[in-house]
Design an enzyme around this catalytic site. Structure first.
Site, mmCIF file in Angstrom:
data_model
loop_
_atom_site.group_PDB
_atom_site.id
_atom_site.type_symbol
_atom_site.label_atom_id
_atom_site.label_comp_id
_atom_site.label_asym_id
_atom_site.label_seq_id
_atom_site.Cartn_x
_atom_site.Cartn_y
_atom_site.Cartn_z
ATOM 1 N N SER A 194 0.940 -1.216 -0.006
ATOM 2 C CA SER A 194 -0.055 -0.154 0.075
ATOM 3 C C SER A 194 0.799 1.234 0.005
ATOM 4 O O SER A 194 2.112 1.183 0.254
ATOM 5 C CB SER A 194 -0.745 0.127 1.113
ATOM 6 O OG SER A 194 -0.073 0.305 2.389
ATOM 7 N N GLY A 244 -9.360 -5.975 3.711
ATOM 8 C CA GLY A 244 -9.392 -6.751 2.684
ATOM 9 C C GLY A 244 -9.226 -6.166 1.158
ATOM 10 O O GLY A 244 -8.899 -7.160 0.401
ATOM 11 N N ALA A 245 -9.007 -4.860 1.103
ATOM 12 C CA ALA A 245 -9.288 -4.174 -0.120
ATOM 13 C C ALA A 245 -7.663 -4.785 -1.090
ATOM 14 O O ALA A 245 -7.716 -5.085 -2.016
ATOM 15 C CB ALA A 245 -9.137 -2.804 -0.163
ATOM 16 N N ASP A 247 -5.907 -7.187 -0.327
ATOM 17 C CA ASP A 247 -6.019 -8.772 -0.441
ATOM 18 C C ASP A 247 -6.737 -8.989 -1.791
ATOM 19 O O ASP A 247 -6.388 -9.621 -2.556
ATOM 20 C CB ASP A 247 -6.667 -9.414 0.728
ATOM 21 C CG ASP A 247 -5.817 -8.984 2.014
ATOM 22 O OD1 ASP A 247 -4.785 -8.539 2.030
ATOM 23 O OD2 ASP A 247 -6.666 -8.951 3.011
ATOM 24 N N ASN A 271 -7.844 -3.804 -9.172
ATOM 25 C CA ASN A 271 -8.607 -2.356 -8.756
ATOM 26 C C ASN A 271 -10.113 -2.863 -8.760
ATOM 27 O O ASN A 271 -10.836 -2.478 -7.753
ATOM 28 C CB ASN A 271 -8.465 -1.339 -9.713
ATOM 29 C CG ASN A 271 -6.941 -0.706 -9.543
ATOM 30 O OD1 ASN A 271 -6.347 -0.945 -8.594
ATOM 31 N ND2 ASN A 271 -6.696 0.123 -10.460
#
Ligand SMILES: Nc1ncnc2c1ncn2[C@@H]1O[C@H](COP(=O)(O)OP(=O)(O)OP(=O)(O)O)[C@@H](O)[C@H]1O
Ligand SMILES: O[C@H]1[C@H](O)[C@@H](O)[C@H](O)[C@@H](O)[C@H]1O
Length: 345
Positions: A194, A244-245, A247, A271
């Protein structure tokens, strides 16, 4: 151990052994506890492995999963974990003082199950490996085994750089150079971070060793490889819980790569799955019609790229074709978002 050459180096005369299995996911499932203003708002199945296998299963990409949980593991999952009866499942508390839709959260690992050892991992060969620990369960020797048995390994940097406060379990990050994994990094294919985690590595150095993907929430992601840098646009989403985004993003990226898309197109799929995930608390259930439309678009995209003699870099078109699939049941209108700016079509 005898190894198959990677698919790209196999010739009709290569000694052909057993075909590779597709994807190996390594990382512990966990229990996530979401806390706001001192009160528990939700308790859900967590762990990058759970979000990723959800994306792969929904996309019909076969995978093996190696995960450890304790005697208290509460969830029914499609890929059975190894149960360590004398231990408890890894637990993360996520403190959302600004509301659970907000990206800023303080994470604490309040319980940790056992690490995953090389001997826990099957001695088969895989096309893709995913090193996706959350609570320090991936050891340097675990990653070493993964790069031995997988043609390409994708690593979430959170599996490598997290350390945990000995008193309250608060998650802190160390620089990748000091993580104990530095010696294996030249053998990995993809490193996902990230934008906050990317501050703990030298992107300039890492992009020479592998393909680096930095995700930035609602702004989408950027890909860095050698001298190339590509921005991949996001999809519009109504964020409810950011957990979890990243992941699901990685799951979507690997689905795209397994399907034979090029990296920016695969990241666009990442995305898409990331944007759906933030609209749910816990594991998203992907709508079957949406999944079918996405699969159709992926096949169409592959054909289009195979037919085109020149390199086809028209990601905006792929983005535009995926958007209606994404939003068909949503009040949100499909929009093209480029560099954070949204434009009505
Ligand atoms: N609010 C949002 N709107 C649209 N897409 C989003 C949003 N948040 C995340 N995404 C998608 O998901 C991807 C991953 O999100 P993010 O950068 O927040 O990862 P992360 O910090 O690793 O997530 P987490 O640690 O919560 O799993 C982004 O690159 C983006 O494509
Ligand atoms: O379930 C979540 C998720 O897997 C996140 O990616 C990770 O950062 C958290 O630690 C975990 O609790």
């Amino acid at each position: 151990m005898t190894q198959n050459p990677p698919p790209s180096q196999q010739t009709p005369n290569s000694p052909r052994r057993i075909p590779n299995r597709r994807v190996l996911i390594v990382g512990n499932y966990c229990h996530d506890v979401l806390i706001q203003n001192g009160a528990v708002v939700a308790e859900t199945l967590g762990g990058a492995a759970s979000f990723i296998s959800n994306v792969l299963d929904s996309s019909s990409v076969s995978c093996d999963l190696v995960s450890k949980v304790g005697h208290d593991f509460r969830y029914e999952v499609s890929h059975a974990p190894i149960v360590v009866p004398e231990k408890e499942t890894t637990v993360f508390e996520a403190y959302f003082d600004l509301g659970i839709g907000h990206a800023d959260r303080v994470l604490k690992r309040v319980s940790a199950c056992d690490p995953i050892l090389p001997s826990d991992i099957p001695d088969s060969r895989f096309d893709f490996g995913m090193a996706v620990g959350v609570g320090g369960e991936i050891l340097p020797e675990t990653l070493e085994k993964m790069v031995e048995i997988c043609d390409v390994v994708a690593v979430d940097i959170q599996a490598l750089i997290r350390v945990f406060d000995p008193v309250d379990g608060a998650v802190k990050l160390v620089n990748l150079k000091e993580s104990g994994f530095h010696h294996v990094l030249h053998r990995i294919g993809f490193l996902k971070a990230s934008s906050d985690e990317a501050l703990f590595m030298d992107v300039e150095e890492m992009k020479r060793l592998c393909c680096v993907v930095v995700t930035s929430g609602e702004k989408g992601c950027r890909i860095y490889h050698k001298d190339d840098e590509t921005a991949v646009p996001p999809f519009l989403a109504k964020q409810v819980d950011p957990t979890g985004a990243g992941d699901s993003f990685l799951g979507g990226l690997v689905v795209g790569l397994v399907e034979g898309l090029d990296v920016p197109d695969a990241a666009l799929l990442g995305n898409l799955f990331g944007s759906i995930t933030v609209e749910h608390i816990g594991q998203p259930k992907f709508d079957l019609t949406m999944l079918q439309r996405v699969k159709d678009e992926v096949q169409r995209r592959k054909k289009q790229c195979n037919l085109s003699s020149s390199q086809n870099n028209d990601h905006d078109e792929f983005h535009a074709r995926l958007s209606p699939a994404r939003f068909q049941d949503s009040p949100l209108q499909p929009k093209l978002l480029v560099n954070g700016l949204s434009c009505d079509r």
